[in-house]
Design a protein around this motif. Sequence first.
Motif, PDB file in Angstrom:
ATOM      1  N   GLN A  95      20.248  88.988  13.797  1.00 40.77           N
ATOM      2  CA  GLN A  95      20.572  88.163  12.640  1.00 40.77           C
ATOM      3  C   GLN A  95      21.070  86.800  13.116  1.00 40.77           C
ATOM      4  O   GLN A  95      21.834  86.718  14.089  1.00 40.77           O
ATOM      5  CB  GLN A  95      21.636  88.848  11.794  1.00 40.77           C
ATOM      6  CG  GLN A  95      21.255  90.247  11.370  1.00 40.77           C
ATOM      7  CD  GLN A  95      22.328  90.927  10.550  1.00 40.77           C
ATOM      8  OE1 GLN A  95      23.137  90.272   9.915  1.00 40.77           O
ATOM      9  NE2 GLN A  95      22.336  92.251  10.562  1.00 40.77           N
ATOM     10  N   GLN A 187      13.126  92.166  15.492  1.00 43.29           N
ATOM     11  CA  GLN A 187      13.038  91.460  14.219  1.00 43.29           C
ATOM     12  C   GLN A 187      14.150  90.426  14.152  1.00 43.29           C
ATOM     13  O   GLN A 187      15.181  90.554  14.815  1.00 43.29           O
ATOM     14  CB  GLN A 187      13.180  92.419  13.026  1.00 43.29           C
ATOM     15  CG  GLN A 187      11.913  93.135  12.627  1.00 43.29           C
ATOM     16  CD  GLN A 187      12.097  93.899  11.338  1.00 43.29           C
ATOM     17  OE1 GLN A 187      13.077  94.617  11.142  1.00 43.29           O
ATOM     18  NE2 GLN A 187      11.150  93.753  10.418  1.00 43.29           N
ATOM     19  N   MET A 189      16.477  88.378  11.251  1.00 47.73           N
ATOM     20  CA  MET A 189      16.893  88.343   9.856  1.00 47.73           C
ATOM     21  C   MET A 189      17.699  87.077   9.618  1.00 47.73           C
ATOM     22  O   MET A 189      18.583  86.729  10.411  1.00 47.73           O
ATOM     23  CB  MET A 189      17.735  89.580   9.520  1.00 47.73           C
ATOM     24  CG  MET A 189      18.140  89.678   8.064  1.00 47.73           C
ATOM     25  SD  MET A 189      19.170  91.140   7.740  1.00 47.73           S
ATOM     26  CE  MET A 189      18.020  92.445   8.151  1.00 47.73           C
ATOM     27  N   ARG A 200       8.306  80.658  10.773  1.00 44.55           N
ATOM     28  CA  ARG A 200       7.587  81.931  10.659  1.00 44.55           C
ATOM     29  C   ARG A 200       6.410  81.970  11.644  1.00 44.55           C
ATOM     30  O   ARG A 200       6.137  83.009  12.255  1.00 44.55           O
ATOM     31  CB  ARG A 200       7.085  82.121   9.227  1.00 44.55           C
ATOM     32  CG  ARG A 200       8.187  82.256   8.185  1.00 44.55           C
ATOM     33  CD  ARG A 200       7.590  82.402   6.791  1.00 44.55           C
ATOM     34  NE  ARG A 200       8.582  82.210   5.754  1.00 44.55           N
ATOM     35  CZ  ARG A 200       9.364  83.158   5.261  1.00 44.55           C
ATOM     36  NH1 ARG A 200       9.256  84.386   5.721  1.00 44.55           N
ATOM     37  NH2 ARG A 200      10.242  82.894   4.306  1.00 44.55           N
ATOM     38  N   HIS A 210      10.089  89.423  10.990  1.00 45.94           N
ATOM     39  CA  HIS A 210      11.167  88.665  10.355  1.00 45.94           C
ATOM     40  C   HIS A 210      11.451  89.213   8.966  1.00 45.94           C
ATOM     41  O   HIS A 210      10.573  89.766   8.287  1.00 45.94           O
ATOM     42  CB  HIS A 210      10.828  87.173  10.275  1.00 45.94           C
ATOM     43  CG  HIS A 210       9.588  86.855   9.486  1.00 45.94           C
ATOM     44  ND1 HIS A 210       9.557  86.838   8.113  1.00 45.94           N
ATOM     45  CD2 HIS A 210       8.330  86.562   9.896  1.00 45.94           C
ATOM     46  CE1 HIS A 210       8.342  86.518   7.700  1.00 45.94           C
ATOM     47  NE2 HIS A 210       7.570  86.351   8.761  1.00 45.94           N
ATOM     48  N   VAL A 211      12.704  89.056   8.571  1.00 51.13           N
ATOM     49  CA  VAL A 211      13.163  89.391   7.217  1.00 51.13           C
ATOM     50  C   VAL A 211      13.864  88.153   6.692  1.00 51.13           C
ATOM     51  O   VAL A 211      15.068  87.960   6.871  1.00 51.13           O
ATOM     52  CB  VAL A 211      14.111  90.610   7.224  1.00 51.13           C
ATOM     53  CG1 VAL A 211      14.521  90.956   5.793  1.00 51.13           C
ATOM     54  CG2 VAL A 211      13.467  91.795   7.906  1.00 51.13           C
ATOM     55  N   PHE A 235       8.602  90.559   2.935  1.00 48.55           N
ATOM     56  CA  PHE A 235      10.059  90.544   2.834  1.00 48.55           C
ATOM     57  C   PHE A 235      10.556  91.944   2.493  1.00 48.55           C
ATOM     58  O   PHE A 235      10.178  92.508   1.460  1.00 48.55           O
ATOM     59  CB  PHE A 235      10.511  89.542   1.765  1.00 48.55           C
ATOM     60  CG  PHE A 235      11.996  89.521   1.533  1.00 48.55           C
ATOM     61  CD1 PHE A 235      12.865  89.116   2.538  1.00 48.55           C
ATOM     62  CD2 PHE A 235      12.534  89.932   0.318  1.00 48.55           C
ATOM     63  CE1 PHE A 235      14.238  89.110   2.330  1.00 48.55           C
ATOM     64  CE2 PHE A 235      13.893  89.928   0.101  1.00 48.55           C
ATOM     65  CZ  PHE A 235      14.751  89.512   1.114  1.00 48.55           C
ATOM     66  N   ASP A 236      11.387  92.501   3.376  1.00 55.75           N
ATOM     67  CA  ASP A 236      11.954  93.832   3.184  1.00 55.75           C
ATOM     68  C   ASP A 236      13.333  93.682   2.545  1.00 55.75           C
ATOM     69  O   ASP A 236      14.319  93.390   3.214  1.00 55.75           O
ATOM     70  CB  ASP A 236      12.056  94.550   4.531  1.00 55.75           C
ATOM     71  CG  ASP A 236      12.431  96.018   4.384  1.00 55.75           C
ATOM     72  OD1 ASP A 236      12.921  96.404   3.293  1.00 55.75           O
ATOM     73  OD2 ASP A 236      12.251  96.779   5.350  1.00 55.75           O
ATOM     74  N   ARG A 237      13.375  93.876   1.229  1.00 59.52           N
ATOM     75  CA  ARG A 237      14.639  93.671   0.508  1.00 59.52           C
ATOM     76  C   ARG A 237      15.703  94.687   0.917  1.00 59.52           C
ATOM     77  O   ARG A 237      16.893  94.367   0.972  1.00 59.52           O
ATOM     78  CB  ARG A 237      14.379  93.750  -0.999  1.00 59.52           C
ATOM     79  CG  ARG A 237      15.565  93.346  -1.864  1.00 59.52           C
ATOM     80  CD  ARG A 237      15.177  93.354  -3.324  1.00 59.52           C
ATOM     81  NE  ARG A 237      14.119  92.403  -3.586  1.00 59.52           N
ATOM     82  CZ  ARG A 237      14.310  91.112  -3.821  1.00 59.52           C
ATOM     83  NH1 ARG A 237      15.549  90.621  -3.821  1.00 59.52           N
ATOM     84  NH2 ARG A 237      13.299  90.309  -4.055  1.00 59.52           N
ATOM     85  N   ALA A 239      16.065  96.133   3.917  1.00 55.76           N
ATOM     86  CA  ALA A 239      16.618  95.766   5.225  1.00 55.76           C
ATOM     87  C   ALA A 239      17.528  94.547   5.124  1.00 55.76           C
ATOM     88  O   ALA A 239      18.488  94.408   5.889  1.00 55.76           O
ATOM     89  CB  ALA A 239      15.481  95.491   6.210  1.00 55.76           C
ATOM     90  N   TYR A 240      17.246  93.658   4.155  1.00 54.64           N
ATOM     91  CA  TYR A 240      18.028  92.433   4.008  1.00 54.64           C
ATOM     92  C   TYR A 240      19.467  92.715   3.584  1.00 54.64           C
ATOM     93  O   TYR A 240      20.343  91.864   3.741  1.00 54.64           O
ATOM     94  CB  TYR A 240      17.347  91.516   2.994  1.00 54.64           C
ATOM     95  CG  TYR A 240      17.921  90.111   2.945  1.00 54.64           C
ATOM     96  CD1 TYR A 240      17.736  89.232   4.008  1.00 54.64           C
ATOM     97  CD2 TYR A 240      18.636  89.667   1.847  1.00 54.64           C
ATOM     98  CE1 TYR A 240      18.243  87.948   3.975  1.00 54.64           C
ATOM     99  CE2 TYR A 240      19.155  88.385   1.796  1.00 54.64           C
ATOM    100  CZ  TYR A 240      18.952  87.535   2.868  1.00 54.64           C
ATOM    101  OH  TYR A 240      19.470  86.260   2.822  1.00 54.64           O
ATOM    102  N   ARG A 243      22.316  92.103   6.123  1.00 55.31           N
ATOM    103  CA  ARG A 243      22.595  90.771   6.651  1.00 55.31           C
ATOM    104  C   ARG A 243      24.086  90.434   6.648  1.00 55.31           C
ATOM    105  O   ARG A 243      24.500  89.444   7.269  1.00 55.31           O
ATOM    106  CB  ARG A 243      21.830  89.711   5.840  1.00 55.31           C
ATOM    107  CG  ARG A 243      21.529  88.439   6.634  1.00 55.31           C
ATOM    108  CD  ARG A 243      21.034  87.328   5.743  1.00 55.31           C
ATOM    109  NE  ARG A 243      22.091  86.797   4.904  1.00 55.31           N
ATOM    110  CZ  ARG A 243      22.967  85.885   5.289  1.00 55.31           C
ATOM    111  NH1 ARG A 243      22.930  85.415   6.519  1.00 55.31           N
ATOM    112  NH2 ARG A 243      23.896  85.451   4.474  1.00 55.31           N
TER     113      ARG A 243
END
Length: 286
Positions: A95, A187, A189, A200, A210-211, A235-237, A239-240, A243
């Motif tokens: 992150q 990844q 974030m 990106r 990436h997230v 976009f993986d909500r 996983a976000y 953060r």
Amino acid sequence: MHRHELSDQEWELLAPLIPQAATGRPRVSDRQIINGMVYRIRTGISWRDLPERFGPWKTVYTRFRRYALGGVFTRALQRIQAAADAAGDIDWLVQIDSTIVRAHQHAAATGRKGGCISRTNRNDHALGRSRGGLTTKVHLACDGKGRPLAILVTPGQRHDSICTRPLLERIRVPRPGPGRPRCRPDQVMADKAYSSRGFRAYLRKRGIGHVIPEKNDQQRHRHNRGRHGGRPPGFDREAYRRRNMIERCFNRLKGFRSIATRYEKTAISYEAAVTLVSFLLWARSV
């Protein structure tokens, strides 16, 4: 052990990396000096106001500057990261984010020596002028458990997107045996401030997932272009939701008052203080 001093475990991790003088008169205990550095960074007092139990304040300050210029704290941080990586303890969902730090008037004195701080003055010591006065921005990359992996210090007005590549390139976790250090996360974030096509594309080129949520104006621009706007980025909500780990990391860093408010005149000293605190966060988590 007094308040705000190294524990036995923390000292055992740091002691092998402290440079030893081969000749000269007997010097003050290294652990005593490091305790003085940690105490000063934790409390935010002036170097001159250090308690006498840490020895002469000039000795503590001189060694701090010597270790900062020699990269002692950076090597200590990399060593404890390497041990954690060898044990499989690092979560490579990295992150990234940044935080603004207000510069105290004692730190601001450096700008007047080399002239006014401006865009053309390269020797700005990571001090930037804004509405609130002089500020410094700390860019941080942490692992999925909220522990610092890389640090970058810039002037306060520097935009986050400009510093993404230099920050990620500072991630260098050494291998326990032969081989190059690990530099590539699984990844990355980040929040909307890092949402750009260039970033990106940079991550795709390096094979890094990436997230990162897409900005509203970027969504509108893509919709207005119709089929030529391309597909929305993945976009993986779920996983976000993780953060907040980097916000917790900033919270722990700023628990040290010399990190929450910058008192150091030079960028090297301030970054060394952040690095030493990052080492302590790792030492207390392993």
